[in-house]
Design a protein around this motif. Structure first.
Motif, PDB file in Angstrom:
ATOM      1  N   LYS A 126       3.988  57.244  55.791  1.00 57.80           N
ATOM      2  CA  LYS A 126       3.428  57.759  57.036  1.00 57.80           C
ATOM      3  C   LYS A 126       4.026  57.050  58.243  1.00 57.80           C
ATOM      4  O   LYS A 126       4.412  55.885  58.173  1.00 57.80           O
ATOM      5  CB  LYS A 126       1.907  57.562  57.061  1.00 57.80           C
ATOM      6  N   ASP A 171       3.297  55.247  61.659  1.00 58.38           N
ATOM      7  CA  ASP A 171       2.154  54.428  62.062  1.00 58.38           C
ATOM      8  C   ASP A 171       1.243  55.198  63.008  1.00 58.38           C
ATOM      9  O   ASP A 171       1.705  55.880  63.930  1.00 58.38           O
ATOM     10  CB  ASP A 171       2.627  53.147  62.747  1.00 58.38           C
ATOM     11  N   ASP A 172      -0.062  55.057  62.776  1.00 57.57           N
ATOM     12  CA  ASP A 172      -1.053  55.793  63.554  1.00 57.57           C
ATOM     13  C   ASP A 172      -1.443  55.000  64.798  1.00 57.57           C
ATOM     14  O   ASP A 172      -2.520  54.400  64.876  1.00 57.57           O
ATOM     15  CB  ASP A 172      -2.279  56.074  62.685  1.00 57.57           C
ATOM     16  N   ALA A 178       2.113  60.444  65.424  1.00 58.09           N
ATOM     17  CA  ALA A 178       1.383  59.276  64.934  1.00 58.09           C
ATOM     18  C   ALA A 178       0.453  59.657  63.786  1.00 58.09           C
ATOM     19  O   ALA A 178      -0.318  60.616  63.883  1.00 58.09           O
ATOM     20  CB  ALA A 178       0.585  58.647  66.071  1.00 58.09           C
ATOM     21  N   GLY A 179       0.542  58.909  62.701  1.00 58.67           N
ATOM     22  CA  GLY A 179      -0.324  59.128  61.544  1.00 58.67           C
ATOM     23  C   GLY A 179       0.152  60.202  60.599  1.00 58.67           C
ATOM     24  O   GLY A 179      -0.469  60.419  59.555  1.00 58.67           O
ATOM     25  N   ASN A 180       1.256  60.891  60.917  1.00 57.11           N
ATOM     26  CA  ASN A 180       1.721  61.997  60.086  1.00 57.11           C
ATOM     27  C   ASN A 180       2.440  61.497  58.842  1.00 57.11           C
ATOM     28  O   ASN A 180       3.120  60.474  58.847  1.00 57.11           O
ATOM     29  CB  ASN A 180       2.657  62.915  60.871  1.00 57.11           C
TER      30      ASN A 180
END
Length: 774
Positions: free
Chosen positions: A641, A643-644, A652-654
């Protein structure tokens, strides 16, 4: 029926790990230990010397040519089914995607660097449009996971796929295989080899042809996803004395596939529906021959390469290796990006490249020290040209710029509205429009590398390696889009250079280390740990932009993507070698994670998505159940992933695109003598892949879901062999239960709000006859 992907995979994972942990004891009670059979003792050359696979302190999967033949694997993408942590997506031979541990290498831009090294007979062929090749007459395949710059060059920022073909031999041998199948499939492969003490030769060839499995009802267009592929590989081996071996290999491949089945879910073909698995009406451009240089949808691709490898044993401990290679590829793919019958988004991609490389390596093999060091040179020139064709009123209407007329892009009966006569008051019946954009890339890289392994004790061996690379890059860009008749601007949102070429240069260097530790717990079980750095080099992205003074260059330097990889694992086998297993876990930390996106004109470009993390577990298990039956398993859990955090923007978060969280492959290989003459030889393989996203955004495109739910596929081969006369007949089926699944979604059409969807292969059934002469 609801299918619980996570619970099912966890049960399979738990079973496999228990199987490995009990390896040294439990199978003594369940396996027929009196049978005169064990698993082939596999060796690899990952560390530039021949080693047992359990003695290599990195995560590597390896397969012999014999295993690929027994499983019937002839396509690169099927390697995914037997390799944990590897996904190969094949839209076409012109557009393969290589994914190792969630990191995708598939950019067609000549300005961007690959991420996954693809090696063919020791030579880097990683450039996306030139990296596909046919799997025929193969000696060995090795898939190495984690950054491997010391071993496989700077493109191996996340791993490498290395394929070696069979070499000539002195004894005469020949073989021929002919087959037929559904969808009018035909194939013919063969080889002949032989020679004398100082010179041997080998000639191998392949021909495969199959009709498209997606019917295309458009006039004068072929059914889609058909193949026609030819490969010829002559090679010569010179052995002037016992110390020198010289291999010369020439490879020629020609692909004339019928094209990729891009299909719209927004508009149905005439008399059809919007399912990606039913027929299409991909009509293409009526001016394709003039604008693209090819009248029908499909691919025209040629690859040529020549390889000169010299191995010279200077002494019992020192060996000199020289690898000189040149590879050229030219491909033209014409495709209907909107996936409808409208003359709307008709594109082609013309890619070409030339690569020249030279590596000189010196190996030392001692009692405690094993090392290699050397230099390499790589020179590459490439280009990607993308011409576009449309009809002005159809384009403007389909993208919504003529909404005031309240006329649909395509009518419910499948007819396409051409509004040019209305808009021009009868002056024109149609207004063809075309344009082109093109990018170029030149890259020169000089590397110096060294790698040393030292056995401190009988149990502990440490390895340190380092590669220094210096790169010079030149990127160029040009476009030519005139203003439309119906609009005072180019139809595509491109700042046209009117054919002028914009250019920018860059020079970069880097140090890429690796550290490995191998600890031999006992004669049958090794533990290893590794720390390594990978790098996808800087991208000098050149495009164009409008300004108050006219069209100017838009130059963006994307920082190098770097990754630190931390890994540990076990490799072992039972005393009698009837069970072999490998388990590894890894953690990867990315800085300046590079993603490939598309702009509103369909241009692919590289962007910086910030930082990313990747953790996972991979395992391989192979067991001889008895003298006739082998069972193999591979499984992986990968949580990859971006980073969120807010600094990474919309991504982000994907999850990484094309990477399933869970994969599992399991299979049986059975060979049994019926009597002194006849033998049964068969295999069964099952693979599971959890859901994936096809786009970095992990979100619907224009309201359409561009992901794929979990997929399960099964293949079966049953062969009947005459061991006295060396012939066999084999019946095979891939995708045995005819599962429907997608190969890709979104694609170029997604940039215009018309995402397209590509159906995966249906059930293929084939019958082959093989004969060997000795």
């Amino acid at each position: 029926m609801t299918y619980n992907t996570q619970n099912t995979f966890k049960r399979n994972t738990l079973s496999a790990l228990i199987l490995a942990c009990l390896a040294n004891n439990a199978f003594a009670n369940t396996v027929d230990v009196s049978a005169e059979a064990d698993i082939e003792r596999l060796t690899v050359t990952t560390q530039k010397r021949v080693q047992a696979i359990k003695d290599v302190p990195v995560t590597v999967s390896a397969f012999t040519g014999e295993m690929l033949e027994q499983l019937g694997i002839q396509d690169l993408d099927v390697l995914s089914e037997i390799t944990p942590g590897l996904i190969i997506q094949e839209q076409s031979p012109n557009n393969p995607g290589f994914v190792i541990r969630g990191i995708t290498s598939d950019s067609g831009s000549a300005q961007a660097a690959p991420r996954v090294s693809v090696y063919y007979n020791g030579t880097d062929i990683s450039r996306s449009r030139g990296s596909y090749f046919e799997l025929f007459d193969i000696e060995r395949v090795e898939v190495v996971k984690g950054p491997q710059a010391t071993l496989f060059g700077t493109a191996a920022s996340v791993g490498a796929l290395s394929v070696s073909t069979r070499k000539p031999q002195e004894e005469f041998e020949a073989g021929i295989t002919a087959g037929v199948g559904n969808y009018a499939a035909r194939n013919l492969q063969g080889f002949v080899t032989g020679g004398q003490q100082h010179i041997q030769g080998r000639l191998a060839f392949t021909y495969r042809e199959r009709d498209g499995y997606i019917k295309n009802i458009a006039a004068n267009q072929p059914d889609l996803n058909g193949i026609e592929r030819v490969g010829v590989r002559p090679s010569v081996r010179f052995t002037p004395n016992d110390d020198v071996t010289i291999d010369v290999i020439y490879n020629y491949e020609k692909n004339n596939d019928t094209g990729t089945s891009f299909k719209s879910l927004r508009f149905a073909p005439t008399g059809g529906d919007t399912s990606p698995f039913s027929f299409v009406e991909a009509s293409g451009s009526p001016l394709a021959a003039e604008v693209f240089g090819k009248a029908d949808l499909g691919i025209d691709r040629t690859v040529k390469d020549v390889n000169l490898t010299i191995n010279w044993d200077l002494s019992e401990q020192w060996q000199l290796t020289s690898i000189t290679a040149k590879r050229q590829f030219d491909s033209l793919e014409v495709f209907d990006a909107d996936g409808t019958q409208a003359w709307f988004l008709e594109f082609a991609e013309e890619a070409s490249g030339e690569q020249i490389s030279q590596e000189i390596r010196l190996n030392f093999n001692g009692d405690k020290v094993n090392s290699f060091f050397g230099v390499s040179y790589f020179d590459e020139e490439g280009s990607q040209r993308v011409p576009f064709s449309t009809e002005e009123s159809i384009y403007l209407n389909c993208v919504g710029q003529l909404a005031a007329l309240n006329v649909p892009c395509i009518n419910a009966n499948g007819t396409v509205n051409i509004l040019t006569p209305v808009l021009t008051q009868g002056r024109f019946q149609t207004l063809p429009y075309s344009g082109v954009f093109q990018n170029y890339g030149e890259n020169q890289a000089v590397s110096v590398f060294a790698d040393v392994s030292y056995a401190f004790t009988d149990k502990l061996e440490l390895t340190a390696g380092l590669r220094y690379v210096n790169e010079e890059k030149t990127s160029r860009y040009a476009s030519n889009f005139a203003n439309a008749v119906l609009a005072p601007v180019p139809l595509l949102p491109v700042a046209s250079t009117s054919g002028r070429i914009f250019s920018a240069d860059g020079r970069f260097d880097s140090w890429l280390p690796r550290f490995n530790a191998l600890y031999r717990i006992n004669d049958n079980l090794n533990m290893y740990a590794t720390v390594s750095k990978g790098r996808r080099s800087e991208v000098v992205d050149v495009a164009s932009a409008n300004s108050s003074t006219g069209v100017i260059p838009r130059i963006t330097e994307i920082p190098a993507e770097t990754v630190w990889n931390y890994e540990a694992g076990f490799k072992g086998q039972t005393e009698n070698n009837r069970l072999r297993y490998a388990i590894s876990s890894f953690y990867q930390d990315y800085q300046n994670f590079q993603v490939t996106l598309q702009d509103d004109a369909g241009n692919f470009f590289v962007a910086n998505a910030g930082n990313a993390k990747n953790i996972g577990v991979e395992a391989e298990i192979k067991l001889t159940l008895n003298a006739s039956l082998e069972w193999f398993n591979n499984l992986a859990w990968i949580d990859a992933k971006i980073d969120d955090n807010s600094s990474n923007g919309n991504l982000a978060g994907n999850r990484f695109r094309l990477q399933p969280e869970y994969t599992l492959g399991t299979g049986l290989m059975y060979a049994q003598d019926l009597n002194s003459t006849y033998r049964v030889n068969s295999s069964l393989m099952y693979t599971f892949r959890s859901d994936i996203f096809f786009e970095e955004a992990n979100a619907p495109v224009a309201g359409f879901d561009v992901s794929q739910a979990a997929v399960q596929l099964t293949s079966l081969r049953i062969g009947f062999e005459n061991t006295q006369q060396n012939w066999s007949v084999t019946l095979s089926a891939s995708n045995l239960f005819d599962k429907a699944y997608l190969v890709d979604a979104g694609n170029t059409g997604g940039s215009f709000g018309f995402p397209s969807f590509i159906a995966g292969a249906p059930r293929f059934i084939g019958l082959e006859f093989s004969k060997t002469f000795m």
